[in-house]
Scaffold this motif. Structure first.
Motif, mmCIF file in Angstrom:
data_model
loop_
_atom_site.group_PDB
_atom_site.id
_atom_site.type_symbol
_atom_site.label_atom_id
_atom_site.label_comp_id
_atom_site.label_asym_id
_atom_site.label_seq_id
_atom_site.Cartn_x
_atom_site.Cartn_y
_atom_site.Cartn_z
ATOM 1 N N HIS A 1 14.008 72.352 -26.256
ATOM 2 C CA HIS A 1 12.590 72.163 -26.515
ATOM 3 C C HIS A 1 11.926 71.157 -25.588
ATOM 4 C CE1 HIS A 1 12.337 74.812 -29.911
ATOM 5 N NE2 HIS A 1 13.399 74.244 -30.471
ATOM 6 N N ARG A 2 12.669 70.580 -24.679
ATOM 7 C CA ARG A 2 12.037 69.685 -23.720
ATOM 8 C C ARG A 2 11.483 70.490 -22.550
ATOM 9 N NH1 ARG A 2 11.168 64.140 -24.862
ATOM 10 N NH2 ARG A 2 12.684 63.562 -26.444
ATOM 11 N N ALA A 3 10.395 70.033 -21.961
ATOM 12 C CA ALA A 3 9.791 70.696 -20.806
ATOM 13 C C ALA A 3 9.751 69.733 -19.635
ATOM 14 C CB ALA A 3 8.376 71.181 -21.133
ATOM 15 N N GLY A 4 9.720 70.305 -18.434
ATOM 16 C CA GLY A 4 9.660 69.491 -17.233
ATOM 17 C C GLY A 4 8.231 69.152 -16.848
ATOM 18 N N MET A 5 8.098 68.458 -15.721
ATOM 19 C CA MET A 5 6.776 68.034 -15.261
ATOM 20 C C MET A 5 5.964 69.225 -14.758
ATOM 21 S SD MET A 5 7.994 64.606 -13.209
ATOM 22 C CE MET A 5 6.343 64.166 -12.679
ATOM 23 N N ALA A 6 6.625 70.224 -14.189
ATOM 24 C CA ALA A 6 5.922 71.393 -13.643
ATOM 25 C C ALA A 6 6.214 72.595 -14.524
ATOM 26 C CB ALA A 6 6.358 71.654 -12.206
ATOM 27 N N SER A 7 5.746 72.547 -15.754
ATOM 28 C CA SER A 7 5.988 73.646 -16.687
ATOM 29 C C SER A 7 4.748 74.519 -16.785
ATOM 30 C CB SER A 7 6.355 73.107 -18.070
ATOM 31 O OG SER A 7 5.314 72.285 -18.567
ATOM 32 N N ALA A 8 4.988 75.785 -17.122
ATOM 33 C CA ALA A 8 3.903 76.748 -17.286
ATOM 34 C C ALA A 8 3.601 76.930 -18.769
ATOM 35 C CB ALA A 8 4.305 78.076 -16.639
ATOM 36 N N PRO A 9 2.515 77.626 -19.094
ATOM 37 C CA PRO A 9 2.213 77.895 -20.514
ATOM 38 C C PRO A 9 3.342 78.694 -21.168
ATOM 39 C CG PRO A 9 0.313 78.373 -19.135
ATOM 40 C CD PRO A 9 1.460 78.112 -18.216
ATOM 41 N N PRO A 10 3.624 78.496 -22.449
ATOM 42 C CA PRO A 10 4.726 79.196 -23.119
ATOM 43 C C PRO A 10 4.607 80.714 -23.065
ATOM 44 C CG PRO A 10 3.939 77.376 -24.466
ATOM 45 C CD PRO A 10 2.983 77.507 -23.340
ATOM 46 N N GLU A 11 3.358 81.218 -23.072
ATOM 47 C CA GLU A 11 3.215 82.676 -23.054
ATOM 48 C C GLU A 11 3.728 83.292 -21.758
ATOM 49 O OE1 GLU A 11 -0.883 80.757 -22.332
ATOM 50 O OE2 GLU A 11 0.803 80.538 -23.732
ATOM 51 N N ARG A 12 3.952 82.467 -20.731
ATOM 52 C CA ARG A 12 4.481 83.004 -19.484
ATOM 53 C C ARG A 12 5.869 83.601 -19.688
ATOM 54 N NH1 ARG A 12 3.880 81.323 -14.246
ATOM 55 N NH2 ARG A 12 1.706 80.924 -14.806
ATOM 56 N N SER A 13 6.707 82.946 -20.484
ATOM 57 C CA SER A 13 8.060 83.456 -20.713
ATOM 58 C C SER A 13 8.029 84.809 -21.403
ATOM 59 C CB SER A 13 8.869 82.455 -21.552
ATOM 60 O OG SER A 13 9.208 81.319 -20.792
ATOM 61 N N LYS A 14 7.097 84.996 -22.337
ATOM 62 C CA LYS A 14 6.989 86.289 -23.013
ATOM 63 C C LYS A 14 6.548 87.368 -22.027
ATOM 64 C CE LYS A 14 7.055 89.199 -26.352
ATOM 65 N NZ LYS A 14 8.360 89.677 -26.864
ATOM 66 N N ALA A 15 5.623 87.010 -21.132
ATOM 67 C CA ALA A 15 5.178 87.981 -20.128
ATOM 68 C C ALA A 15 6.321 88.342 -19.186
ATOM 69 C CB ALA A 15 3.997 87.414 -19.346
ATOM 70 N N ILE A 16 7.138 87.369 -18.826
ATOM 71 C CA ILE A 16 8.293 87.641 -17.959
ATOM 72 C C ILE A 16 9.273 88.557 -18.675
ATOM 73 C CG2 ILE A 16 10.268 86.583 -16.802
ATOM 74 C CD1 ILE A 16 8.524 84.082 -16.388
ATOM 75 N N SER A 17 9.463 88.294 -19.976
ATOM 76 C CA SER A 17 10.361 89.144 -20.758
ATOM 77 C C SER A 17 9.857 90.584 -20.773
ATOM 78 C CB SER A 17 10.470 88.601 -22.184
ATOM 79 O OG SER A 17 11.270 89.449 -22.978
ATOM 80 N N ASN A 18 8.546 90.771 -20.977
ATOM 81 C CA ASN A 18 7.975 92.117 -20.968
ATOM 82 C C ASN A 18 8.099 92.764 -19.592
ATOM 83 O OD1 ASN A 18 7.176 92.040 -23.667
ATOM 84 N ND2 ASN A 18 5.194 91.115 -23.176
ATOM 85 N N LEU A 19 7.974 91.938 -18.551
ATOM 86 C CA LEU A 19 7.988 92.461 -17.185
ATOM 87 C C LEU A 19 9.306 93.152 -16.857
ATOM 88 C CD1 LEU A 19 6.763 92.642 -14.323
ATOM 89 C CD2 LEU A 19 7.687 90.357 -13.886
#
Length: 997
Positions: free
Chosen positions: A305-323
């Motif tokens: 659950h930790r994020a880095g300094m250059a993180s994207a919005p969480p919905e990006r991972s769902k879009a990648i999964s759909n892709l």
């Protein structure tokens, strides 16, 4: 770290940024008093990962701290790296040392040559086959497969159904592997992958029996090797252990997860671990394979659950999964809402060609650097594209290093060694020799200017057809340069060069590889000094040389000297020279491997075309794909899945640009299947994701206002500049294309022949003229002409290949000349002079030339003869005043311009060595451009000299004494004059139809 029972396995989602998110979670967990993080042991996949994680600790530490111990899981010295955690004293007794990979490569080549016998390829092909054989052996070892697995009856049945060449290849591989393993056993060694597997087994057993007192975390490891998977399972079950995976899609629908296939778990006993319908090209497949081999269910994996300094919005991972849904799942894209398909922050950039793409990428990077603290990373498997971007960035003094490195042969130090090998193989051929002598490292230092002066003088002397191989002909050329006024310096310079080269031009056709490397290293240092080894490429070359030479000295491999450059180039191509620290701190250029675990504010994925990203799967030459699949070795499509996972990880950055070109240097290309998926999923939203600004700037950055059309050149030099003498060979050029005459006679520019040029008409003419002159001056006795021709070719140092190809034609033409002169002599015609110079003054201009031959006929009249190695000018050219050489020489003779020659010319003959059906030798004929008999063109014999004089005076009055411009291509239909087409910028105005205007 154990928060719950069971294996502690975590996944860092793509949008969080793996390295920064990892460190952001580790610091609060282990930032205790005293040693804290220093007690932690991190198992990482590569040295590059160690560097990336170290940089993340520096960014997020907020001050000084003791870093954890970091170990690379693929390190052959893992037992020493981990120290007491593995009890190296006990490990040393159980884990044999690894064999030297280079020594194995050379030994496998010997074994293959022995097994293949007369069917064995030459050294370059043999060593490539040995390398591929070793790589196949390593792939089997990584999967824990032994020779006995290959010899199973089930595998033998599969092989028996294959084509004959696959059966032969499999048998050869098995025999070679058996012999190699026997040698290893005798020495008490194992192959490197086997040693790694043993180290993994030892660590797993040790930690399972006695868990370490301090925490151990494996992070970013995605290799699905069975031995490593078992170790990771043990690490996950340690009281203070954990395994952290990158980009495992925990939100993927279970049905889709199951549709990926068996992934290492056979569907039934006796079945292959990989099913025929397995989705090996899916980015999650290798992670499923790893989890299966770890015996961990996906439900047991927790999100990090930790994020880095250059993180994207969480919905990006769902879009990648759909892709990256499999084909069955991607059918659901049509039902997705726009917000579920949109890839916010992701831009698509389609370029016309790689040059435009590189310029646009450089502009994107430069634009990003305008924002303080913003980092940018370019990821591409295309090293040529990366090199172009680096070059474009220098426009703004931005120094960017390609962390994937450059192949050793493309570096300055590596090129020196390859050039020396080419010089040895080519027996000091002009092209590699001059490339070596003018190399930036050769002769560097205070004497560099003098070194280059001498090398350039030798360059000019070697222009034209190749001379004989070896150093002796070069020594003769150097002596000639001395006589021409270059002085003793060039001789002294050549003495040193020759001394070094002599050691390379060894006798015999074969040489031992170790001996060759020693000679090349000594010669390289003699030419370049210690500066050769001073930079990163030199150090890499030194390490490679020492490693290969040490392996070769214990090996009896011999190879043809001519094969040496190809062998060394293949071996050096596998060495990458990575730049030292010193590039721009906010710019990174990565290959796919180097980019794993890295993150930046803007990530540019470039070179997204089929064959590049993903790369085209290359088949194993040693074992057929059905055998590998039956053994449980992932096939070529598995690498496509890894490339897809690399892209999925990159897509998790806050800003992403996906870039590709419509074509490359060879022709149109197909966009990457990943790009096509992005466009298909976006649908009508794709246009809103287009990156156009960078493309517009790239097209405009070098754009200039339209310049006025370049006119057809018509120079008008001054009267003093026009006042030049006329050579009889230049008169045709003056009348046919005045600009060519202007460039040659007034500007005094000369076209240089290329090195290793094909024998030109001028070179052949020089040979023939020299031969005929020697023969005539020696008395012109019958039967001696061919012997003199052979001697002349030898004195001109003509290459054996040139002599072999031209001699049959030349000899037959000379035989015809010998016979024709004998026939003319019988009719009272005699050779009066050969290669005689003469001159006259016409309209105040000196006209001079050399007559190939002048004969006196029985009636006292003269015959002017000109030798041609090809076709002579036509009668029409002579009639129209564009071939005046014979007539001009006749005028000089008529005016007494040739010493010792008197009389009136009445014959004007071209003697050609070209092919003729009428010649008794099939080569050689006489042509006289005189209008008589059935001829339809030419000049009447009685008017030949008068018409020539008229044309000559006309040319002198117009261009030499007059003010007529020297117009380019005045007579465009007249061929033969093209030395100065580039100078006149012909292509810029020729197409506008100005020729002939």
């Amino acid at each position: 770290m154990a928060d719950r029972p069971g294996p502690q396995v975590y996944s860092i989602a793509a949008h969080r940024g793996f390295a920064d998110a990892l460190v952001a979670g580790l610091i609060p967990r282990y930032a205790e008093k005293d040693l804290g993080l220093a007690r932690l042991t991190l198992l990482l996949p590569s040295s590059r990962a160690v560097r990336i994680v170290t940089e993340a600790f520096v960014r997020l530490s907020g001050g000084g701290m003791l870093l954890p111990r970091m170990a690379v899981v693929g390190d052959l010295d893992l037992d020493e790296t981990l120290g007491p955690l593995l009890d190296p004293l006990g490990a040393g007794a159980d884990v044999p040392p690894a064999s030297d990979p280079t020594a194995r490569w050379l030994r496998l080549a010997e074994l293959l040559r022995d097994e293949l016998g007369k069917d064995a390829p030459k050294a370059p092909g043999l060593l490539r086959l040995a390398f591929e054989t070793g790589r196949t052996m390593d792939r089997l070892a990584v999967e824990g497969l032994e020779l006995g697995d290959l010899l199973q009856e089930r595998i033998a049945g599969i092989v028996g159904e294959l084509a004959g060449h696959w059966q032969d290849a499999t048998r050869t591989f098995a025999r070679v592997q058996a012999r190699w393993l026997a040698e290893l056993a005798a020495r008490g060694e194992v192959d490197p992958p086997t040693r790694r597997n043993l180290l993994f087994e030892h660590a797993a057993q040790r930690w399972r029996a006695s868990p370490p007192p301090h925490p151990i975390v494996a992070a970013g490891v995605t290799s699905a090797s069975p031995a490593l998977a078992r170790l990771l399972r043990v690490v996950a079950e340690l009281p203070q252990g954990a395994v952290i995976l990158p980009d495992l899609d925990l939100s993927l629908d279970e049905a889709v997860w199951q549709s990926l296939g068996s992934a290492g778990i056979p569907s039934a006993e006796g079945q292959a671990p990989f099913g025929e319908r397995d989705a090996l090209a899916h980015p999650q497949y290798h992670l499923k394979l790893l989890l299966n081999r770890m015996d961990v269910n996906r439900e047991e994996v927790d999100p990090w659950h930790r994020a880095g300094m250059a993180s994207a919005p969480p919905e990006r991972s769902k879009a990648i999964s759909n892709l990256f849904l499999p084909p069955e799942g991607s059918a659901g894209w049509v039902s997705l809402k726009p917000e579920q398909r949109r890839l916010s922050g992701v831009r698509l950039m389609e370029c016309a060609h790689p040059g435009e793409e590189a310029q646009a990428l450089a502009l994107l990077i430069r634009q990003t650097l305008e924002v303080p603290d913003k980092r940018v990373a370019l990821i591409t498997p295309d090293r040529g594209l990366a090199t172009r971007v680096i070059a474009h960035l220098k426009r703004w003094d931005v120094v960017a290093d390609d962390t994937a490195g450059r192949p050793l042969p493309q570096t300055a130090a590596g090129r020196v060694l390859l050039l020396l090998a080419e010089v040895a193989a080519d027996q000091a051929g002009p092209v590699p020799l001059l490339a070596l002598l003018t190399h930036p490292l050769a002769g560097a230092g205070e004497g560099r200017a003098a070194w280059l002066d001498n090398a350039r003088a030798l360059d000019l002397a070697l222009r034209g057809p190749r001379i004989s191989p070896g150093l002796a002909p070069l020594r003769d050329i150097i002596r000639e340069q001395e006589r021409c006024g270059h002085g003793a310096s060039i001789a002294e310079w050549w003495d040193g060069v020759e001394q070094v080269l002599a050691s390379l031009l060894v006798e015999g056709d074969e040489i031992g590889l170790g001996e060759a490397l020693g000679l090349l290293a000594a010669a390289a240092e003699a030419f370049c000094g210690e500066r050769l080894w001073g930079e990163a490429d030199g150090r890499a070359l030194s390490a490679w040389l020492e490693e290969l030479r040490a392996a070769a000295e214990g090996n009896g491999l011999r190879l043809s000297i001519k094969d040496l450059p190809a062998v060394l180039r293949d071996a050096m191509d596998r060495v990458s020279v990575r730049p030292p620290w010193g590039g721009h701190p906010r710019v990174a250029i990565y290959g796919l491997l180097e980019a794993r675990m890295s993150r930046a504010d803007l990530v540019i994925c470039a070179g997204l075309t089929e064959g590049s990203w993903p790369a085209t799967p290359s088949p194993e030459p040693s074992l057929p794909p059905p055998v590998l699949r039956a053994l449980g070795v992932p096939g070529g499509e598995f690498r496509i899945g890894l490339a897809a996972h690399d892209l999925a990880g990159a897509l998790g950055a806050p800003e992403v640009v996906l870039s590709w070109s419509q074509r490359d240097e060879a022709g149109p290309v197909i966009p990457s299947r990943f790009v096509l998926r992005v466009q298909a999923m976006l649908g009508e939203l794709a246009d809103t994701h287009r990156e156009s600004q960078a493309l517009d700037l790239a097209r405009a950055i070098d754009h200039l206002p339209q310049l006025p059309a370049y006119p057809r050149p018509q120079p008008r030099p001054s009267a003093a500049q026009r006042d030049v003498a006329l050579a009889v060979t230049a008169i045709d050029r003056l009348r046919g294309d005045p600009y060519q005459f202007y460039a040659s006679a007034i500007l005094r520019l000369r076209a240089l022949d290329p090195l290793d040029a094909d024998p030109s008409a001028a070179w052949k003419g020089t040979v023939v003229h020299a031969v005929m002159d020697r023969w005539h001056k020696a008395g012109g006795r019958a039967g001696e002409l061919l012997a003199l021709a052979s001697e002349e070719l030898a004195e001109m140092q003509a290459h054996p290949l040139v002599r072999g190809l031209w001699w049959p034609r030349l000899s037959r033409g000379l035989e015809w000349i010998d016979a024709q002169i004998a026939r003319d002599s019988a009719e009272g015609r005699a050779v009066l002079a050969s290669e005689i110079k003469g001159e006259m003054v016409l309209s105040g201009v000196r006209v001079h030339g050399r007559a190939d031959r002048i004969d006196r006929q029985a009636d006292g009249s003269l015959v002017v003869v000109d030798y041609k190695t090809g076709a002579p000018p036509t009668g029409s050219q002579v009639q129209n005043g564009f071939a005046l050489q014979l007539g001009s020489l006749g005028l000089i003779a008529a005016n007494g311009g040739f010493a010792g020659v008197s009389g009136k010319p009445d014959g004007f003959e071209y003697w050609s060595l070209g092919k003729s059906d009428k010649s008794e030798t099939e080569f050689g004929y006489c042509f006289e451009p005189v209008l008589e008999g059935r001829k339809k063109s030419g000049l009447p014999r009685a008017e030949f000299l008068a018409e020539t004089e008229r044309y000559l005076r006309e040319a002198i009055d117009l261009w030499i004494k007059g003010n007529e411009p020297f117009t380019a291509r005045l007579n465009p239909d007249l061929g033969g004059f093209n030395d100065y087409d580039q100078l006149m910028r012909l292509d810029e105005w020729h197409a506008r139809g100005e020729v002939g205007a």
